[in-house]
Scaffold this motif. Structure first.
Motif, PDB file in Angstrom:
ATOM      1  N   ARG A 123      -8.769 -20.022  33.830  1.00 45.09           N
ATOM      2  CA  ARG A 123      -7.753 -19.888  34.880  1.00 45.09           C
ATOM      3  C   ARG A 123      -7.210 -18.468  34.929  1.00 45.09           C
ATOM      4  N   ASP A 124      -6.834 -17.934  33.783  1.00 44.39           N
ATOM      5  CA  ASP A 124      -6.287 -16.575  33.736  1.00 44.39           C
ATOM      6  C   ASP A 124      -7.323 -15.527  34.142  1.00 44.39           C
ATOM      7  N   ILE A 125      -8.561 -15.762  33.794  1.00 46.28           N
ATOM      8  CA  ILE A 125      -9.636 -14.843  34.188  1.00 46.28           C
ATOM      9  C   ILE A 125      -9.772 -14.820  35.700  1.00 46.28           C
ATOM     10  N   TYR A 126      -9.736 -15.987  36.333  1.00 40.83           N
ATOM     11  CA  TYR A 126      -9.863 -16.064  37.787  1.00 40.83           C
ATOM     12  C   TYR A 126      -8.669 -15.421  38.486  1.00 40.83           C
ATOM     13  N   ILE A 127      -7.481 -15.671  37.986  1.00 41.64           N
ATOM     14  CA  ILE A 127      -6.293 -15.041  38.572  1.00 41.64           C
ATOM     15  C   ILE A 127      -6.391 -13.526  38.457  1.00 41.64           C
TER      16      ILE A 127
END
Length: 103
Positions: free
Chosen positions: A11-15
């Motif tokens: 999730r953090d990578i995509y954000i």
């Protein structure tokens, strides 16, 4: 990842990736340089769940909202290329409705 609250570090990578692709005028682009209203609307929808919990997302979304405000045609629609069209306007409405429901 958010449909059932899955735990994932992705999730953090995509954000981070989405935030990194925002261009200087606040929009997002499908080619990396030219602002694209459809793409901006779709990214707003993707980032909406994080608007209140991530200050970077908050700032990025506010910048995109400023861009979209300036890009809106006189009668309220949005254009992709040279012509106003329902699809582009719908992409913006989707992004705005998801974002503004959290404000």
């Amino acid at each position: 990842l958010d449909t059932k609250g899955y735990e994932s570090s992705a999730r953090d990578i995509y954000i981070d990736k989405l935030l990194g692709f925002q261009i200087d005028n606040g929009a997002w682009s499908w080619n990396g340089t030219s602002p694209d209203i459809d793409t901006t609307g779709m990214v707003l929808a993707a980032l909406a769940p994080y608007y209140n919990s991530d200050s970077r997302v908050h700032t990025a979304v506010d910048n995109a909202l400023d861009y979209l405000s300036k890009a809106q045609a006189p009668f309220g629609a949005y254009a992709s290329g040279m012509d106003e069209n329902a699809n582009t306007t719908a992409m913006v409405l989707l992004g705005l409705s998801l974002t503004l429901s959290l404000v």
